[in-house]
Motif scaffolding. Sequence first.
Motif, PDB file in Angstrom:
ATOM      1  N   ILE A   1      61.963  -1.436 -32.326  1.00 18.61           N
ATOM      2  CA  ILE A   1      62.267  -0.006 -32.320  1.00 18.61           C
ATOM      3  C   ILE A   1      61.240   0.653 -31.408  1.00 18.61           C
ATOM      4  O   ILE A   1      60.067   0.268 -31.412  1.00 18.61           O
ATOM      5  CB  ILE A   1      62.226   0.546 -33.769  1.00 18.61           C
ATOM      6  N   ALA A   2      61.684   1.582 -30.569  1.00 19.07           N
ATOM      7  CA  ALA A   2      60.774   2.245 -29.631  1.00 19.07           C
ATOM      8  C   ALA A   2      60.589   3.690 -30.056  1.00 19.07           C
ATOM      9  O   ALA A   2      61.557   4.411 -30.281  1.00 19.07           O
ATOM     10  CB  ALA A   2      61.335   2.171 -28.212  1.00 19.07           C
ATOM     11  N   PHE A   3      59.331   4.079 -30.160  1.00 19.13           N
ATOM     12  CA  PHE A   3      58.992   5.454 -30.513  1.00 19.13           C
ATOM     13  C   PHE A   3      58.426   6.153 -29.300  1.00 19.13           C
ATOM     14  O   PHE A   3      57.568   5.610 -28.609  1.00 19.13           O
ATOM     15  CB  PHE A   3      57.950   5.491 -31.628  1.00 19.13           C
ATOM     16  N   ASP A   4      58.907   7.363 -29.053  1.00 21.92           N
ATOM     17  CA  ASP A   4      58.381   8.174 -27.971  1.00 21.92           C
ATOM     18  C   ASP A   4      57.324   9.098 -28.562  1.00 21.92           C
ATOM     19  O   ASP A   4      57.639   9.988 -29.344  1.00 21.92           O
ATOM     20  CB  ASP A   4      59.524   8.975 -27.337  1.00 21.92           C
ATOM     21  N   MET A   5      56.061   8.860 -28.183  1.00 19.81           N
ATOM     22  CA  MET A   5      54.956   9.633 -28.753  1.00 19.81           C
ATOM     23  C   MET A   5      54.670  10.903 -27.945  1.00 19.81           C
ATOM     24  O   MET A   5      53.762  11.648 -28.272  1.00 19.81           O
ATOM     25  CB  MET A   5      53.675   8.786 -28.786  1.00 19.81           C
ATOM     26  N   ASN A   6      55.391  11.082 -26.856  1.00 16.59           N
ATOM     27  CA  ASN A   6      55.181  12.298 -26.071  1.00 16.59           C
ATOM     28  C   ASN A   6      55.554  13.522 -26.893  1.00 16.59           C
ATOM     29  O   ASN A   6      56.446  13.465 -27.741  1.00 16.59           O
ATOM     30  CB  ASN A   6      56.051  12.280 -24.807  1.00 16.59           C
ATOM     31  N   HIS A   7      54.888  14.629 -26.623  1.00 17.65           N
ATOM     32  CA  HIS A   7      55.311  15.894 -27.220  1.00 17.65           C
ATOM     33  C   HIS A   7      56.747  16.147 -26.757  1.00 17.65           C
ATOM     34  O   HIS A   7      57.095  15.850 -25.617  1.00 17.65           O
ATOM     35  CB  HIS A   7      54.394  17.025 -26.735  1.00 17.65           C
ATOM     36  N   PRO A   8      57.593  16.668 -27.655  1.00 14.02           N
ATOM     37  CA  PRO A   8      58.998  16.891 -27.269  1.00 14.02           C
ATOM     38  C   PRO A   8      59.144  17.744 -26.012  1.00 14.02           C
ATOM     39  O   PRO A   8      60.147  17.662 -25.321  1.00 14.02           O
ATOM     40  CB  PRO A   8      59.605  17.617 -28.476  1.00 14.02           C
ATOM     41  N   LEU A   9      58.144  18.561 -25.706  1.00 12.80           N
ATOM     42  CA  LEU A   9      58.237  19.439 -24.548  1.00 12.80           C
ATOM     43  C   LEU A   9      57.404  18.936 -23.372  1.00 12.80           C
ATOM     44  O   LEU A   9      57.251  19.638 -22.378  1.00 12.80           O
ATOM     45  CB  LEU A   9      57.780  20.853 -24.928  1.00 12.80           C
ATOM     46  N   ALA A  10      56.864  17.716 -23.480  1.00 10.54           N
ATOM     47  CA  ALA A  10      56.072  17.171 -22.372  1.00 10.54           C
ATOM     48  C   ALA A  10      56.952  17.037 -21.134  1.00 10.54           C
ATOM     49  O   ALA A  10      58.113  16.644 -21.219  1.00 10.54           O
ATOM     50  CB  ALA A  10      55.489  15.814 -22.758  1.00 10.54           C
ATOM     51  N   GLY A  11      56.378  17.376 -19.979  1.00 14.25           N
ATOM     52  CA  GLY A  11      57.102  17.213 -18.731  1.00 14.25           C
ATOM     53  C   GLY A  11      58.147  18.279 -18.466  1.00 14.25           C
ATOM     54  O   GLY A  11      58.862  18.218 -17.475  1.00 14.25           O
ATOM     55  N   LYS A  12      58.237  19.260 -19.348  1.00 15.36           N
ATOM     56  CA  LYS A  12      59.264  20.286 -19.171  1.00 15.36           C
ATOM     57  C   LYS A  12      58.650  21.609 -18.718  1.00 15.36           C
ATOM     58  O   LYS A  12      57.569  21.976 -19.149  1.00 15.36           O
ATOM     59  CB  LYS A  12      60.019  20.517 -20.485  1.00 15.36           C
ATOM     60  N   ASP A  13      59.380  22.296 -17.843  1.00 13.92           N
ATOM     61  CA  ASP A  13      59.023  23.668 -17.503  1.00 13.92           C
ATOM     62  C   ASP A  13      59.523  24.571 -18.631  1.00 13.92           C
ATOM     63  O   ASP A  13      60.649  24.417 -19.103  1.00 13.92           O
ATOM     64  CB  ASP A  13      59.711  24.096 -16.200  1.00 13.92           C
ATOM     65  N   LEU A  14      58.682  25.501 -19.040  1.00 11.33           N
ATOM     66  CA  LEU A  14      59.036  26.368 -20.154  1.00 11.33           C
ATOM     67  C   LEU A  14      59.040  27.822 -19.687  1.00 11.33           C
ATOM     68  O   LEU A  14      58.240  28.211 -18.844  1.00 11.33           O
ATOM     69  CB  LEU A  14      58.012  26.225 -21.286  1.00 11.33           C
ATOM     70  N   THR A  15      59.949  28.597 -20.238  1.00 12.79           N
ATOM     71  CA  THR A  15      59.957  30.032 -19.979  1.00 12.79           C
ATOM     72  C   THR A  15      59.730  30.747 -21.302  1.00 12.79           C
ATOM     73  O   THR A  15      60.372  30.417 -22.302  1.00 12.79           O
ATOM     74  CB  THR A  15      61.300  30.469 -19.359  1.00 12.79           C
ATOM     75  N   PHE A  16      58.799  31.669 -21.313  1.00  7.41           N
ATOM     76  CA  PHE A  16      58.529  32.459 -22.510  1.00  7.41           C
ATOM     77  C   PHE A  16      58.760  33.923 -22.210  1.00  7.41           C
ATOM     78  O   PHE A  16      58.318  34.423 -21.178  1.00  7.41           O
ATOM     79  CB  PHE A  16      57.075  32.306 -22.963  1.00  7.41           C
ATOM     80  N   GLN A  17      59.452  34.580 -23.126  1.00  2.10           N
ATOM     81  CA  GLN A  17      59.472  36.043 -23.097  1.00  2.10           C
ATOM     82  C   GLN A  17      58.554  36.479 -24.230  1.00  2.10           C
ATOM     83  O   GLN A  17      58.788  36.138 -25.395  1.00  2.10           O
ATOM     84  CB  GLN A  17      60.878  36.589 -23.311  1.00  2.10           C
ATOM     85  N   ILE A  18      57.498  37.187 -23.867  1.00  2.00           N
ATOM     86  CA  ILE A  18      56.457  37.528 -24.833  1.00  2.00           C
ATOM     87  C   ILE A  18      56.334  39.042 -24.931  1.00  2.00           C
ATOM     88  O   ILE A  18      56.292  39.728 -23.916  1.00  2.00           O
ATOM     89  CB  ILE A  18      55.093  36.961 -24.387  1.00  2.00           C
ATOM     90  N   THR A  19      56.269  39.553 -26.143  1.00  2.00           N
ATOM     91  CA  THR A  19      55.968  40.964 -26.368  1.00  2.00           C
ATOM     92  C   THR A  19      54.674  41.038 -27.168  1.00  2.00           C
ATOM     93  O   THR A  19      54.579  40.439 -28.252  1.00  2.00           O
ATOM     94  CB  THR A  19      57.093  41.664 -27.149  1.00  2.00           C
ATOM     95  N   LEU A  20      53.685  41.725 -26.622  1.00  2.00           N
ATOM     96  CA  LEU A  20      52.410  41.879 -27.325  1.00  2.00           C
ATOM     97  C   LEU A  20      52.525  43.029 -28.318  1.00  2.00           C
ATOM     98  O   LEU A  20      52.752  44.172 -27.936  1.00  2.00           O
ATOM     99  CB  LEU A  20      51.279  42.139 -26.319  1.00  2.00           C
ATOM    100  N   LEU A  21      52.390  42.721 -29.596  1.00  2.00           N
ATOM    101  CA  LEU A  21      52.551  43.726 -30.647  1.00  2.00           C
ATOM    102  C   LEU A  21      51.231  44.396 -30.991  1.00  2.00           C
ATOM    103  O   LEU A  21      51.158  45.586 -31.230  1.00  2.00           O
ATOM    104  CB  LEU A  21      53.132  43.084 -31.909  1.00  2.00           C
ATOM    105  N   GLU A  22      50.167  43.593 -31.075  1.00  2.00           N
ATOM    106  CA  GLU A  22      48.871  44.195 -31.356  1.00  2.00           C
ATOM    107  C   GLU A  22      47.756  43.309 -30.833  1.00  2.00           C
ATOM    108  O   GLU A  22      47.936  42.107 -30.614  1.00  2.00           O
ATOM    109  CB  GLU A  22      48.692  44.488 -32.846  1.00  2.00           C
ATOM    110  N   SER A  23      46.622  43.924 -30.621  1.00  3.94           N
ATOM    111  CA  SER A  23      45.439  43.218 -30.141  1.00  3.94           C
ATOM    112  C   SER A  23      44.238  43.859 -30.798  1.00  3.94           C
ATOM    113  O   SER A  23      44.052  45.066 -30.704  1.00  3.94           O
ATOM    114  CB  SER A  23      45.343  43.328 -28.621  1.00  3.94           C
ATOM    115  N   ALA A  24      43.430  43.061 -31.498  1.00  3.42           N
ATOM    116  CA  ALA A  24      42.294  43.618 -32.223  1.00  3.42           C
ATOM    117  C   ALA A  24      41.075  42.732 -32.031  1.00  3.42           C
ATOM    118  O   ALA A  24      41.186  41.515 -31.916  1.00  3.42           O
ATOM    119  CB  ALA A  24      42.624  43.729 -33.716  1.00  3.42           C
TER     120      ALA A  24
END
Length: 152
Positions: free
Chosen positions: A118-141
């Motif tokens: 059995i072969a296990f892939d230990m890479n992070h599921p998102l390894a090697g992938k380009d990611l896009t994030f939409q981020i809204t900053l709600l607060e900063s303290a």
Amino acid sequence: MSNAGKRVKVHYTGTLDDGSVFDSSYQRDQPLGFVCASGQMIPGFDKAVEKMEVGETRTIHVTPDEAYGPYIEDGIQRAPLGAIPGTEGLKVGDQVSLQGKDGRPYPAKVAEITDVDIAFDMNHPLAGKDLTFQITLLESADTETGVHPHHH
């Protein structure tokens, strides 16, 4: 104005290049809180939030070197069938938790099952992938105020 070292709260949606959502704080209906630029988040996420104003929404594109790293072929580990208890009923694509040499659990995905191993892939599921994030900053303290989480 930098948010580095500040305790921030953001709402975000993370998508892959095909548009599928891999993570979203909206789905959990709970903003994500973390200390900016403290290494809790992937570098690309930290960098974006560091420069944001409260109330601002920003969309960023993050390459693997600023996200979860490259996909490593060595990340595939094979084990003889039956060598690891509990692997009998696994299917390809199943997420499992393996114990590493240091005793920490490692998330892994079943990559392949043959007659003998059995072969296990230990890479992070998102390894090697380009990611896009939409981020809204709600607060900063400032982290100096209020409760210090480190005091037990």
